[in-house]
Write an enzyme that holds these catalytic residues in place. Structure first.
Site, short mmCIF file in Angstrom:
data_model
loop_
_atom_site.label_atom_id
_atom_site.label_comp_id
_atom_site.label_asym_id
_atom_site.label_seq_id
_atom_site.Cartn_x
_atom_site.Cartn_y
_atom_site.Cartn_z
N HIS A 172 0.82 -1.22 0.00
CA HIS A 172 0.00 0.00 0.00
C HIS A 172 0.85 1.27 0.00
O HIS A 172 0.36 2.33 -0.35
CB HIS A 172 -1.03 -0.02 1.14
CG HIS A 172 -0.48 0.31 2.50
ND1 HIS A 172 0.13 -0.62 3.29
CD2 HIS A 172 -0.47 1.46 3.20
CE1 HIS A 172 0.50 -0.03 4.42
NE2 HIS A 172 0.15 1.22 4.40
N ASP A 229 7.59 -7.33 8.60
CA ASP A 229 6.35 -6.55 8.52
C ASP A 229 6.55 -5.25 7.72
O ASP A 229 5.65 -4.82 7.01
CB ASP A 229 5.87 -6.23 9.95
CG ASP A 229 4.53 -5.52 9.97
OD1 ASP A 229 3.61 -5.98 9.27
OD2 ASP A 229 4.40 -4.50 10.68
N HIS A 234 7.48 -2.42 2.42
CA HIS A 234 7.37 -0.96 2.25
C HIS A 234 8.74 -0.28 2.14
O HIS A 234 8.96 0.54 1.26
CB HIS A 234 6.61 -0.34 3.43
CG HIS A 234 5.33 -1.04 3.76
ND1 HIS A 234 4.48 -1.50 2.79
CD2 HIS A 234 4.74 -1.36 4.94
CE1 HIS A 234 3.43 -2.07 3.36
NE2 HIS A 234 3.57 -2.00 4.67
#
Ligand code: BG6
EC number: 1.1.1.49
Length: 480
Positions: A172, A229, A234
């Site tokens: 995202h 994570d 990201h």
């Protein structure tokens, strides 16, 4: 050429992501007239409920998570929704699901936001129900595995039913406005690209700091940790966008070809280039918070903080460290990229008592979206006692520069791209696998060297070793 899908199928439709992000994003897109009139949304999850129950559930989520100024059109949006319960591990529910989906002439977009263990049976169920043909595309939400082997397994399972051009792996961060603005900054300006290399850049820092702790994801997070994570996905995507060569065009193949070259050029991390931490009780933004193990209810060796000194082994970045750090329960929520330039080769002002500082470009991704370039300027005056220079910022605050434009959350863009079939902002298989390969080597190193997380107080910037990691090189983290 892809047509916008006329069906959207949401797996995991009662989950946290659906409530907080997917339903609000879809509703906001609908209210702005960005969804085709004939787009029907079929929601599915394990819970037994009727369409009417699900619409009530969705309404409650929208009331909770849609900002007030975007509340228009909720009733019309809810009318698009229907619900079919499916236990992803059995075949039964899928026929009813296919019936509910009905004919989709333009295409079917599927969004899978379920536990990774359900990916494989779900794909099989979709194939069985005839929901995986040529005009069906599938969006996959993280975590896509826990290491390279499990990620390959998932990718293989999906590839049995969907060709790569129909698979949309979601990160995202790629949907965030300022992340894309990084590309505009680099490739729509003449100014930066000629100096965007080891000759002119001293180092790069990427920080993704969060104030939150475990939240409600106890089991997931404790199995995952900050490296898997946040860094695996990201942060490595941010690094790839900073470091990649200019793609020939802004399209899926060109952009992803360049990113994957960077990911493959990452040098394996050495013992002294990694620091991990776990928060203890402390105070964040003035509120006392418990330590990680207290939140968890047991002892754990999971890291809630990671700092790394990474290198991209190619001509452009030879000798330029990329310092990465991310953590939970840090003093503030901030995601930013700092590009630290080198000093001028010779200061003509030195003989007149003035020192120069190197330029620094700070790209603020959140919560502030801004771009700040620090420059040296002369302090006004007659300079009888010598010249004084001072660092001043050239500051672009995006919301001010673009006031009046709607700020959209990442999932609005990504859902629309999935519905419309544009893969540019989705992660290709070779990228994910290159990311895992590098991450797996770090975890192997931690195990081999028995590296355990060091304690840090909640509300601090991580263990002091993280500060030392940069300071050994004469570098300070950008903490203001
Ligand atoms: C998710 C992580 O991918 O990103 C979370 O699983 C993290 O742990 C979140 O909190 C951060 O996203 P954002 O958009 O709030 O920076």
């Amino acid at each position: 050429m892809n047509l916008p899908a006329d069906r959207l199928l949401l797996f995991g439709a009662t989950g946290d992501l659906a409530q907080r992000m997917l339903l609000p994003s879809l509703c906001a897109l609908d209210a702005d007239g960005l969804l085709d009139n004939d787009l029907k949304i079929v929601a599915t999850a394990r819970s037994e409920m009727s369409t009417r129950d699900y619409r009530d559930f969705a309404r409650a989520a929208l009331e909770k998570y849609l900002p007030d100024h975007r509340r228009g059109g909720v009733a019309e949006f809810l009318n698009r929704l229907s619900y079919v319960p499916v236990d992803a591990t059995t075949r039964e529910g899928y026929d009813a699901l296919a019936t509910e989906v009905g004919a989709y002439d333009k295409g079917l977009a599927i969004f899978l936001s379920t536990a990774p263990s359900l990916f494989e049976p779900t794909i099989e169920g979709l194939v069985h129900a005839g929901l995986a043909q040529g005009n069906v595309r599938i969006g996959l939400e993280k975590p896509l595995g826990t290491d390279l082997a499990s990620s390959e397994e998932i990718n293989d399972a999906v590839a049995k039913a969907f060709s790569e051009d129909r698979i949309f792996r979601i990160d995202h961060y790629l949907g965030k406005e300022t992340v894309q603005n990084l590309l505009a900054l680099r490739f729509a300006n003449m100014l930066f690209e000629p100096v965007w290399n080891a000759t002119y850049i001293d180092h790069v820092q990427i920080t993704v700091a969060e104030t939150v702790g475990l939240e409600s994801r106890v089991a997931y997070y404790d199995d995952s940790g900050a490296l898997r994570d946040m860094v695996q996905n990201h942060m490595l995507q941010l690094l790839a966008l900073v470091a990649m060569e200019p793609p020939t065009s802004f399209d899926a193949t060109a952009v992803r070809d360049e990113k994957v070259k960077v990911l493959r050029a990452l040098r394996p991390i050495a013992r002294e280039e990694t620091v991990t931490g776990q928060y203890r009780a402390g105070a964040v933004e003035g509120t006392a918070v418990p330590g990680y193990d207290q939140e968890l209810g047991k002892d754990s060796d999971t890291e809630t903080f990671v700092a790394l000194k990474a290198h991209v082994d190619n001509w452009r970045w030879k000798g330029v460290p990329f310092y990465l750090r991310t953590g939970k329960r840090l003093p503030e929520r901030v995601t930013e990229i700092v590009v630290q330039f080198r000093c001028v080769p010779h200061s003509i002002f030195e003989g007149r008592g003035a020192s120069t500082k190197p330029n620094r470009l700070v790209i603020g991704i959140q919560p502030e979206e801004n771009v700040q370039l620090s420059m040296m300027a002369k302090v006004p005056g007659l300079d009888r006692d010598g010249i004084r220079l001072r660092q001043i910022p050239l500051d672009i605050a995006m919301p001010d520069a673009f006031s009046g434009t709607v700020r959209r959350i990442a999932y609005e863009r990504l859902l629309l791209d999935l519905i419309e079939g544009d893969q540019t902002l989705f992660v290709r298989r070779d990228e994910v696998e290159a990311q895992w390969e590098w991450i797996d080597a770090i975890r192997t190193l931690w195990e081999r060297e028995d590296i355990k997380p060091k304690a840090y107080g909640a509300g601090s910037w991580g263990p002091s070793a993280a500060i030392a990691l940069a300071e050994r090189d004469g570098v300070s983290w950008h903490d203001e």
